[in-house]
Each structure stands twice: as C-alpha cells, then as structure tokens.
Design a protein around this motif. Structure first.
Motif, PDB file in Angstrom:
ATOM      1  N   UNK A  81       0.843  -1.188   0.000  1.00  0.00           N
ATOM      2  CA  UNK A  81       0.000   0.000   0.000  1.00  0.00           C
ATOM      3  C   UNK A  81       0.876   1.236   0.000  1.00  0.00           C
ATOM      4  N   UNK A  82       0.640   2.113  -0.954  1.00  0.00           N
ATOM      5  CA  UNK A  82       1.300   3.403  -0.962  1.00  0.00           C
ATOM      6  C   UNK A  82       0.401   4.483  -0.440  1.00  0.00           C
ATOM      7  N   UNK A  83      -0.778   4.091   0.047  1.00  0.00           N
ATOM      8  CA  UNK A  83      -1.758   5.047   0.532  1.00  0.00           C
ATOM      9  C   UNK A  83      -1.742   5.156   2.042  1.00  0.00           C
ATOM     10  N   UNK A  84      -2.893   5.477   2.603  1.00  0.00           N
ATOM     11  CA  UNK A  84      -2.978   5.730   4.034  1.00  0.00           C
ATOM     12  C   UNK A  84      -2.616   4.515   4.872  1.00  0.00           C
ATOM     13  N   UNK A 106       5.872   0.499  -9.323  1.00  0.00           N
ATOM     14  CA  UNK A 106       6.877   1.478  -9.754  1.00  0.00           C
ATOM     15  C   UNK A 106       6.242   2.792 -10.173  1.00  0.00           C
ATOM     16  N   UNK A 107       4.952   2.785 -10.406  1.00  0.00           N
ATOM     17  CA  UNK A 107       4.236   3.998 -10.812  1.00  0.00           C
ATOM     18  C   UNK A 107       3.843   4.875  -9.628  1.00  0.00           C
ATOM     19  N   UNK A 108       4.137   4.452  -8.407  1.00  0.00           N
ATOM     20  CA  UNK A 108       3.749   5.220  -7.224  1.00  0.00           C
ATOM     21  C   UNK A 108       4.428   6.583  -7.230  1.00  0.00           C
ATOM     22  N   UNK A 109       3.724   7.632  -6.825  1.00  0.00           N
ATOM     23  CA  UNK A 109       4.327   8.968  -6.775  1.00  0.00           C
ATOM     24  C   UNK A 109       5.536   9.001  -5.845  1.00  0.00           C
ATOM     25  N   UNK A 126       7.677  -2.710  -7.201  1.00  0.00           N
ATOM     26  CA  UNK A 126       7.521  -3.927  -7.995  1.00  0.00           C
ATOM     27  C   UNK A 126       6.358  -3.764  -8.964  1.00  0.00           C
ATOM     28  N   UNK A 127       6.584  -4.040 -10.250  1.00  0.00           N
ATOM     29  CA  UNK A 127       5.504  -4.035 -11.228  1.00  0.00           C
ATOM     30  C   UNK A 127       4.946  -2.654 -11.480  1.00  0.00           C
ATOM     31  N   UNK A 128       3.847  -2.625 -12.199  1.00  0.00           N
ATOM     32  CA  UNK A 128       3.236  -1.354 -12.575  1.00  0.00           C
ATOM     33  C   UNK A 128       1.834  -1.172 -11.973  1.00  0.00           C
ATOM     34  N   UNK A 129       1.309  -2.203 -11.300  1.00  0.00           N
ATOM     35  CA  UNK A 129      -0.018  -2.129 -10.723  1.00  0.00           C
ATOM     36  C   UNK A 129       0.011  -2.598  -9.270  1.00  0.00           C
ATOM     37  N   UNK A 130      -1.042  -2.224  -8.545  1.00  0.00           N
ATOM     38  CA  UNK A 130      -1.130  -2.635  -7.144  1.00  0.00           C
ATOM     39  C   UNK A 130      -1.094  -4.155  -7.016  1.00  0.00           C
ATOM     40  N   UNK A 131      -1.729  -4.867  -7.943  1.00  0.00           N
ATOM     41  CA  UNK A 131      -1.748  -6.326  -7.872  1.00  0.00           C
ATOM     42  C   UNK A 131      -0.343  -6.908  -7.894  1.00  0.00           C
TER      43      UNK A 131
END
Length: 318
Positions: A81-84, A106-109, A126-131
C-alpha cells in the motif's frame, strides 16, 4: 480478539482502545451547522491523526496486539500500500521499533515513496499495478516470515479503527447518529460495532460508483464491484470485508450512496467555509448530508467523521 472470526464485538474495540491509549492522538470534535430544527451537527476531525488518517489506530493496534501475544516475527510487518494504510503501518512500526517492508508499484508517486522512507520503512517497488505489489508482498511474507498487514480486512485493524467511536462517545454521550465513509469497510465495521453498543445509529456512505458494502448488503454476501470514483484512492475497494457486512446486517445501520459531483462540492465547501483540506473520502461522508440522501430528524444529534487529509490542497486553493 475473536481469532479468525470475521466479526467484531464491542469487547474487541474496547481492548483496542486500552491497548493504544496514549499512543494515538485523541480525536477533536468541532461544531458544525444545524442539520434540522433544534438538531446538532458535529465534525470528528480525525484527519489530524498521526499520518493524516484514522488508519494509524488500526496499525498501532495490529502491531501491539501481535507483540503482546508473542506472534510478531523478527522480520517485522509487511504491507502492499502506498496510501494511508501503508503510511500508518510504517509509522506504527517505527513507533514500536519493528521492521516494516512496504511494497508499491513502480508507478507510485515519489512523494509517497519518500514519506514512507521517512517513517523508516524499507520500500520495494515492484511491477506497474497494485496487484503486482500485493503479489510480491505476499511472497515476501512467505519467504521472510514477516507478518502481512492489510488496509482493512483484519479484526485488529477494524477494532483499532473503532476506537474512534469510543472517543466520540466520550465527548458526545448524547449522540444519536454517526456518519462515516466506507471503502473496504474496516473503519465502518469498528465504528458501527462500538456505535451499536452505545445505542447510536451508523450511516454508511459510499460513492455511487464505488459501492462494495452497499452491493454486499443487497446480495447478502460480499461481492466484487467496479471501482470508478473521484474518491477511489481511499474508498476504492473492489470487495468489502466480511467484518463490514456482518456489522451492516446486525446493527442499526443505513447504507446510502452519493455521486462524485456532490463529493467534490462537499470537499470544496469544507475548504471554503472552514478552511479544512480533506480527502475526497472524508467529503463523501459530508455529502450524505449536503445531498440530503440522509435527512436527520428534528432534534437529531449527528457526528460526521472526517477520516483523512492526505490530499493535495492546491486544487482547492485554485
């Protein structure tokens, strides 16, 4: 705690409140506008919590409970999780001197990555999506022995979130109704469980296009739903936790939906009227009142939870 059972008791929430007492910021309550003739509106300013959201409560309870039970491995905790939830997990781990490994795509801000590192977490992209990040997180847990955490689907996480209602009741003992936004349902499950103990009704508010709990109630079981809302960054769960469904089926709960346009308007109104820069998730709860999909009765005493403020206020200022 109820072990593997996917339901909560007030005892679980009270135990969490005792466990995290003195380690989280007590919620502040501010008066709102009158909601009905002789009625009262209060705002629970939980966005002032550590890491900017209520999730610090559940993360602290989760780690502390496992420490107390002797079930916290030397490898620490891990979460995708890159969120809260990720921020809260990293913060709680730092506060308890526990290693934390957070997986993000890897797309996380970059700002999220740096903030997580600021809390002392090891960040793996890791990867480009949350999954992709979730799969890597679970693999890491299997190989390292680290304890996997979750944003909402865990009894300790939900019970910790419910401690917010314990504090609200202490400040507003005559409260009739609490209004809370719902994503995966951890906050809702904890709050509704405590609210029912106090004889308080819970209004569960979701975006029209992000309605995992609402559809689960209608189906009588948890179901996958599409996610397409301005509030999806915080409320975008494809499936609600069974903890939330159990609470909705057994307690005094009403489920309502609000459109994105009204969520945006409610968030802007909070800024213009009160200079409160909150997430769209927090504004979702307010929108239930501004759209009048929930109409308080005369004399009803209502508290709306403003659950988080990890947002960019630049668009509000513009």
């Amino acid at each position: 705690m109820t072990g593997v059972s996917m339901e909560l008791s007030y005892g679980d929430v009270k135990a969490a409140a005792d466990r995290i007492a003195g380690h989280v910021r007590p919620v502040a309550i501010a008066p709102g506008d009158q909601v009905a003739p002789t009625g009262e509106l209060w705002l629970a300013l939980e966005f002032m919590q550590h890491t900017g959201s209520f999730k610090a409560r559940g993360a602290r309870n989760f780690i502390q409970a496992h420490q107390d039970d002797g079930t916290l491995p030397d490898a620490g905790v891990t979460i995708a999780s890159g969120g809260n939830a990720g921020l809260a997990c990293a913060w709680a781990a730092r506060e308890q001197d526990v290693p934390a490994t957070v997986f993000l795509p890897t797309t996380a801000p970059l700002v999220k990555v740096e903030r997580l590192r600021g809390y002392g977490a090891e960040v793996r992209l890791v990867g480009t999506e949350y999954a992709d990040a979730l799969a890597a997180c679970l693999e890491f847990a299997d190989t390292s022995g680290a304890l996997p955490s979750h944003a909402y689907d865990n009894p300790y996480i939900a019970a910790g979130a419910g401690t917010l209602m314990v504090e609200i009741h202490q400040l507003l003992p005559q409260l009739d109704t609490v209004v809370v936004a719902v994503g995966g349902g951890g906050l809702f499950a904890g709050v509704a469980t405590a609210a029912d103990h106090y004889g308080v009704r819970t209004i569960a508010v979701e975006p029209e296009r992000c309605r995992a709990l609402h559809d689960a109630i209608q189906a009588g079981r948890t179901v996958d739903v599409p996610v397409d809302s301005i509030a999806a960054d915080s409320l975008g769960a494809r499936r609600a936790t069974e903890l939330a469904l159990h609470a909705a089926q057994n307690y005094d709960v009403s489920s309502v939906l609000v459109p994105d346009t009204d969520i945006i308007a409610a968030r802007m109104a909070l800024w213009q009227d009160r200079r409160l820069a909150v997430e769209h998730a927090a504004a979702t709860a307010v929108a239930a009142l501004t759209t009048r999909v929930y109409r308080p009765e005369p004399g009803e005493r209502v508290c709306v939870v403003l659950c988080g403020a990890n947002t960019d206020p630049a668009d509000l200022a513009r």
